[in-house]
Design an enzyme around this catalytic site. Structure first.
Site, short mmCIF file in Angstrom:
data_model
loop_
_atom_site.label_atom_id
_atom_site.label_comp_id
_atom_site.label_asym_id
_atom_site.label_seq_id
_atom_site.Cartn_x
_atom_site.Cartn_y
_atom_site.Cartn_z
N ASP A 1 -7.06 4.21 -4.46
CA ASP A 1 -7.72 4.02 -3.17
C ASP A 1 -8.37 5.38 -2.87
O ASP A 1 -8.62 6.16 -3.81
CB ASP A 1 -6.72 3.60 -2.09
CG ASP A 1 -7.39 3.06 -0.82
OD1 ASP A 1 -7.82 1.91 -0.80
OD2 ASP A 1 -7.52 3.84 0.17
N LYS B 1 0.86 -1.18 0.00
CA LYS B 1 0.00 0.00 0.00
C LYS B 1 0.90 1.23 0.00
O LYS B 1 2.04 1.15 0.47
CB LYS B 1 -0.88 0.02 1.26
CG LYS B 1 -2.16 0.80 1.08
CD LYS B 1 -3.22 -0.04 0.40
CE LYS B 1 -4.43 0.76 0.02
NZ LYS B 1 -5.53 -0.13 -0.39
P1 NDP Z 1 -13.07 7.57 -2.75
O1 NDP Z 1 -12.02 8.57 -2.49
O2 NDP Z 1 -13.58 7.39 -4.12
O3 NDP Z 1 -14.33 7.83 -1.80
C1 NDP Z 1 -14.22 7.82 -0.42
C2 NDP Z 1 -15.57 8.20 0.17
O4 NDP Z 1 -15.51 8.02 1.57
C3 NDP Z 1 -15.95 9.64 -0.09
O5 NDP Z 1 -17.34 9.73 -0.17
C4 NDP Z 1 -15.42 10.35 1.15
O6 NDP Z 1 -16.10 11.56 1.44
C5 NDP Z 1 -15.70 9.30 2.20
N1 NDP Z 1 -14.72 9.43 3.29
C6 NDP Z 1 -13.38 9.34 3.21
N2 NDP Z 1 -12.80 9.53 4.39
C7 NDP Z 1 -13.81 9.78 5.24
C8 NDP Z 1 -13.87 10.04 6.61
N3 NDP Z 1 -12.74 10.12 7.37
N4 NDP Z 1 -15.09 10.21 7.17
C9 NDP Z 1 -16.21 10.13 6.41
N5 NDP Z 1 -16.22 9.87 5.10
C10 NDP Z 1 -15.04 9.69 4.53
O7 NDP Z 1 -12.48 6.19 -2.18
P2 NDP Z 1 -12.93 4.71 -2.50
O8 NDP Z 1 -14.39 4.64 -2.72
O9 NDP Z 1 -12.02 4.17 -3.52
O10 NDP Z 1 -12.57 3.99 -1.13
C11 NDP Z 1 -13.51 3.81 -0.08
C12 NDP Z 1 -13.05 2.68 0.81
O11 NDP Z 1 -12.96 1.47 0.04
C13 NDP Z 1 -11.68 2.86 1.46
O12 NDP Z 1 -11.69 2.21 2.71
C14 NDP Z 1 -10.75 2.08 0.51
O13 NDP Z 1 -9.59 1.67 1.16
C15 NDP Z 1 -11.66 0.91 0.16
N6 NDP Z 1 -11.34 0.17 -1.05
C16 NDP Z 1 -11.19 0.81 -2.25
C17 NDP Z 1 -10.96 0.07 -3.38
C18 NDP Z 1 -10.88 0.69 -4.74
O14 NDP Z 1 -10.73 -0.04 -5.71
N7 NDP Z 1 -10.99 2.00 -4.88
C19 NDP Z 1 -10.77 -1.38 -3.34
C20 NDP Z 1 -11.03 -1.96 -2.04
C21 NDP Z 1 -11.27 -1.19 -0.95
P3 NDP Z 1 -15.72 12.93 0.69
O15 NDP Z 1 -16.29 12.80 -0.70
O16 NDP Z 1 -16.33 14.00 1.50
O17 NDP Z 1 -14.22 12.97 0.68
O1 2IT Z 2 -7.87 -1.88 -0.97
C1 2IT Z 2 -7.80 -2.30 -2.14
O2 2IT Z 2 -7.94 -3.49 -2.42
C2 2IT Z 2 -7.52 -1.33 -3.21
N1 2IT Z 2 -7.46 -0.13 -2.93
C3 2IT Z 2 -7.31 -1.79 -4.62
C4 2IT Z 2 -5.93 -2.34 -4.80
C5 2IT Z 2 -5.55 -2.65 -6.23
O3 2IT Z 2 -4.36 -2.92 -6.41
O4 2IT Z 2 -6.38 -2.63 -7.11
#
Ligand code: NDP
Ligand code: 2IT
Length: 451
Positions: free
Chosen positions: A166, A126
């Protein structure tokens, strides 16, 4: 005293606040895998746990860039290369002001076991920065990404370490990072995943994590003899990549999603959320959810300042299935109590470690089907690995092919987790099943590869 015991002792003494989330993730795994360690002494004899909880290396670097007013800005960049026993280091980059070494160690550690569960040849890593993309112009984001890659490119490679997105890192950031990598190295290779489709990205990578979490939940509900999601009320938190695509898939299969949230507040729309509007506000305009109620005046917006003591407005909404898809520790014991009181049947972690240990214990003790992140949100990294395969063979897969293989993989992970839990005497406990199955595969590879 072993390293694991020493690490837990430090945590219990409260010495390392920065590492609190890392210890939280590690402690859960250590408790889960106890039956495996007891059944086969080889893992303890060869110090597998002690070796697994220490990253192979942590790269930390300075990122300097000029904002639009020509002010010099300085951030810190990181890449935690945790374990490559099963394949190249693989895992996302997070750009958020809360990023520090402890957060990235927790995410990297979870990623090792998640990637192991997929059955694909990928190790765990990461990275990211405390850079906050919010409120920055596209040009500022580009300048930051270029400077970040100037340093990072030395440590990554298509067969060495393949970052992705992420929180705060989506197609825009990956595009800029990839552009800089190509400029420096003159190579067109699959060194990053989550690229826009027209220059090497995989179809369905943006949808993969959210869709995958829904596929996982469908299988889990079937295995646990619960009613399917069709026609059921679901609540989702977050409004980013994972949340919006979970909502999309839930709507496609006939579920009624009534919520979403961002870092400022929560939307409750009892007639079902308007996904097109959410995408317009959050993905196109990068705005605040508050704008949603200007278009849909019957929906309710609760700002963070009005959340219940110790809890979150989104988990007060009655639902059949809940999908926390925002960030770590966003579903607390108070939230779990509310979900249980309102008749919730299943909780699926779309985000990484969104539930606190107390919340998980409470949900499991009330027989709520609980799908842990490292299994349920693996869809993103699964399609990332498909992207690596496509890049390596210079080919393009159709949307249907990626979707079919994603669904097949998520179903396989769910069944394997359920079966492992049963084999180790904890039937129905998907947390223990995921930790044991994920750990065992990496541990066996580490044993086979020597010390
Ligand atoms: P984004 O940046 O696209 O979206 C994050 C969302 O969560 C936004 O709506 C944001 O609000 C909100 N958020 C972030 N931090 C906080 C906080 N401290 N309190 C409240 N709301 C918060 O990220 P992702 O959708 O990609 O990621 C979301 C989660 O999924 C994370 O835990 C990430 O690690 C996990 N994840 C992501 C993957 C991916 O492929 N992208 C894969 C697997 C897991 P705002 O818009 O106001 O910033
Ligand atoms: O938490 C996760 O699995 C991710 N943010 C995606 C990792 C990746 O390499 O696609």
């Amino acid at each position: 005293m072993s390293i694991a015991q020493e690490e837990i002792r430090k945590f219990e003494n409260g010495n390392c606040a920065e590492n609190a989330v890392f210890y939280q993730a590690m402690e859960e795994v250590i408790y889960s895998i106890a039956p495996l360690l007891e059944s086969d002494p080889i893992y303890t004899k060869l110090g597998i746990l002690d070796r697994l909880i220490v990253p192979d290396r942590i790269i930390k670097f300075k990122v300097t860039w000029l904002d639009d007013n020509n002010n010099v800005m300085v951030n810190t960049g990181y890449r935690v290369q945790f374990n490559n026993a099963l394949g190249p280091y693989k895992g996302g980059l997070r750009f958020h002001p809360t990023v520090n070494e402890g957060v990235l160690k927790f995410l990297g550690f979870e990623q090792i076991l998640k990637n192991s569960l997929t059955g694909l040849p990928i190790g765990g890593a990461k990275g990211g920065s405390d850079f906050n993309p919010k409120g920055k112009s596209d040009f500022e984001v580009m300048k930051f990404c270029s400077s970040f890659m100037t340093e990072l490119h030395k440590y990554i490679g298509a067969r060495m370490d393949v970052p992705a997105g992420d929180i705060g890192v989506g197609a825009r950031e990956i595009g800029y990072l990839y552009g800089e990598y190509k400029k420096i190295t003159s190579t067109y290779e699959g060194v990053l995943t989550g690229k826009p489709f027209f220059f090497g990205g995989s179809l369905m990578r943006p949808e993969a994590t959210g869709y995958g979490a829904v596929y996982f939940t469908e299988t889990m509900l079937e295995l646990e003899n619960k009613e399917p999601l069709n026609g059921k009320v679901c609540t989702v938190s977050g409004a980013g990549n994972v949340a919006l695509h979970a909502i999309e898939k839930l709507q496609q299969i006939g579920a009624m999603v009534v919520s979403c949230s961002d870092s400022h507040g929560t939307i409750y729309d009892s007639r079902g959320v308007d996904l097109d509007l959410l995408k317009e506000i959050k993905l196109k305009k990068r705005g605040s959810l508050e704008e949603y109620v200007q278009m849909h005046t019957e929906a309710k917006y609760t700002p963070v300042s009005e959340y219940p003591e110790g809890g979150h407005a989104v988990w007060e909404i009655p639902c059949y299935a809940a999908f926390p898809c925002a960030t770590q520790n966003e579903l607390t014991e108070v939230d779990a109590q509310n979900l249980i009181a309102n008749g919730c049947v299943s909780v699926t972690e779309g985000a990484n470690m969104p539930s606190t240990p107390q919340a998980i214990e409470l949900l499991q003790s009330h027989k709520i089907c609980f799908a842990p992140a490292k299994a349920a949100n693996a869809g993103g990294v699964v399609v990332s690995e498909f992207e690596m395969s496509q890049n390596a063979s210079m080919s393009k897969w159709s949307f249907e092919k990626v979707d079919f293989k994603l669904k097949e993989t998520m179903t396989m992970i769910c069944k394997r987790v359920a079966l492992t839990a049963k084999d180790y005497g904890v039937e129905g406990n998907y947390v223990d099943g995921a930790n044991i199955a994920g750990f065992k595969k990496v541990a066996d590879a580490m044993i086979a590869e020597g010390i």
